[in-house]
Scaffold this motif. Structure first.
Motif, PDB file in Angstrom:
ATOM      1  N   MET A 113      42.005  41.356  26.419  1.00 54.98           N
ATOM      2  CA  MET A 113      40.961  41.623  27.567  1.00 54.98           C
ATOM      3  C   MET A 113      41.399  41.059  28.432  1.00 54.98           C
ATOM      4  O   MET A 113      41.059  41.860  29.548  1.00 54.98           O
ATOM      5  CB  MET A 113      39.691  40.751  26.992  1.00 54.98           C
ATOM      6  CG  MET A 113      38.969  41.215  25.747  1.00 54.98           C
ATOM      7  SD  MET A 113      37.002  41.327  25.530  1.00 54.98           S
ATOM      8  CE  MET A 113      37.606  39.640  24.521  1.00 54.98           C
ATOM      9  N   TYR A 114      42.085  39.787  28.418  1.00 50.45           N
ATOM     10  CA  TYR A 114      42.248  39.129  29.528  1.00 50.45           C
ATOM     11  C   TYR A 114      43.664  39.942  30.208  1.00 50.45           C
ATOM     12  O   TYR A 114      43.248  40.851  31.700  1.00 50.45           O
ATOM     13  CB  TYR A 114      43.620  37.622  29.484  1.00 50.45           C
ATOM     14  CG  TYR A 114      43.648  37.152  30.468  1.00 50.45           C
ATOM     15  CD1 TYR A 114      43.073  36.389  32.108  1.00 50.45           C
ATOM     16  CD2 TYR A 114      45.059  37.056  30.822  1.00 50.45           C
ATOM     17  CE1 TYR A 114      43.246  36.066  32.955  1.00 50.45           C
ATOM     18  CE2 TYR A 114      45.731  36.388  31.477  1.00 50.45           C
ATOM     19  CZ  TYR A 114      44.848  35.717  32.833  1.00 50.45           C
ATOM     20  OH  TYR A 114      45.535  35.150  34.331  1.00 50.45           O
TER      21      TYR A 114
ATOM     22  N   ASN B 202      44.206  43.156  30.023  1.00 49.65           N
ATOM     23  CA  ASN B 202      43.458  44.240  30.627  1.00 49.65           C
ATOM     24  C   ASN B 202      42.405  44.634  32.117  1.00 49.65           C
ATOM     25  O   ASN B 202      42.369  45.334  32.726  1.00 49.65           O
ATOM     26  CB  ASN B 202      42.502  44.804  29.294  1.00 49.65           C
ATOM     27  CG  ASN B 202      44.015  45.359  28.233  1.00 49.65           C
ATOM     28  OD1 ASN B 202      44.787  46.405  28.340  1.00 49.65           O
ATOM     29  ND2 ASN B 202      43.022  45.901  27.287  1.00 49.65           N
ATOM     30  N   LEU B 203      41.702  43.323  31.860  1.00 46.81           N
ATOM     31  CA  LEU B 203      41.123  42.840  33.426  1.00 46.81           C
ATOM     32  C   LEU B 203      42.049  42.437  34.171  1.00 46.81           C
ATOM     33  O   LEU B 203      41.858  43.151  34.981  1.00 46.81           O
ATOM     34  CB  LEU B 203      39.793  41.488  33.076  1.00 46.81           C
ATOM     35  CG  LEU B 203      38.829  42.046  31.773  1.00 46.81           C
ATOM     36  CD1 LEU B 203      38.396  40.768  31.011  1.00 46.81           C
ATOM     37  CD2 LEU B 203      38.126  43.268  32.191  1.00 46.81           C
ATOM     38  N   THR B 204      43.235  41.107  33.998  1.00 46.64           N
ATOM     39  CA  THR B 204      43.674  41.783  35.421  1.00 46.64           C
ATOM     40  C   THR B 204      44.902  42.691  35.611  1.00 46.64           C
ATOM     41  O   THR B 204      44.994  43.031  36.913  1.00 46.64           O
ATOM     42  CB  THR B 204      44.564  40.319  34.643  1.00 46.64           C
ATOM     43  OG1 THR B 204      45.758  40.800  33.547  1.00 46.64           O
ATOM     44  CG2 THR B 204      44.346  39.494  34.617  1.00 46.64           C
TER      45      THR B 204
END
Length: 174
Positions: free
Chosen positions: A164-165, A167-169
């Motif tokens: 998730m980290y 993908n979000l970045t």
């Protein structure tokens, strides 16, 4: 005629946004918790429930698998540890220094699998040391399966958080 980037478009190395990565991760941990020391869980349940021939079969299969595992670890142990350490160091270097998402995804699969190998080897040594029959064997297989399931849950959770980290970045403009 043919675009060389087409192949790279088909093979997406952005692992955490790929459904196949998550399917593979779940299949790996599902299989690992079902096949503790190479013995399927339903065989353990049947042997505990019925005893007799089912229990003898279980004890024989566990002895064969643990003897095989211990032979390979004693024969090739230093080589296996060296190769495993090299692979983990390479993946960590590629992930941390070169920002390779593919290497990070592989690291998040392989590092816990090496811990799984240690847990299996430890259980095999305990079984060889006297826990290879009856209730002691059932207890050892149960505890090993419980540790493998816990390791799998932590592994999937950590991979999900890191995924998730990452993908979000990728979507946050800089």
């Amino acid at each position: 005629m043919s675009d060389p980037t087409l192949l790279l478009d088909l093979i997406d190395f952005r692992s955490f946004s790929n459904l196949w990565y998550w399917i593979a991760l779940c299949v790996i941990w599902s299989s690992a918790s079902h096949w503790v020391l190479g013995v399927p869980h339903d065989m353990v349940s049947r042997a505990k429930r019925h005893g007799g021939q089912a229990q003898e079969d279980l004890e024989l299969l566990v002895r064969i698998n643990t003897d095989r595992m211990l032979f390979h670890s004693r024969e090739y142990g230093p080589w296996l540890v060296g190769i495993a350490t090299f692979i983990l160091a390479m993946l960590l270097t590629l992930a941390a220094l070169y920002d390779s998402e593919f290497a990070l995804a592989l690291l998040l699969i392989m590092a816990p699998l090496f811990v799984l190998f240690y847990l299996s080897l430890r259980a095999a040594l305990l079984i060889e040391g006297g826990e290879g029959r009856g209730e002691a064997l059932f207890r050892r297989l149960f505890l090993t399966r419980l540790m493998v399931q816990g390791l799998g849950m932590v592994s999937i959770f950590v991979a999900a958080m890191v995924g998730m980290y990452v993908n979000l970045t990728h979507f946050i403009p800089q």
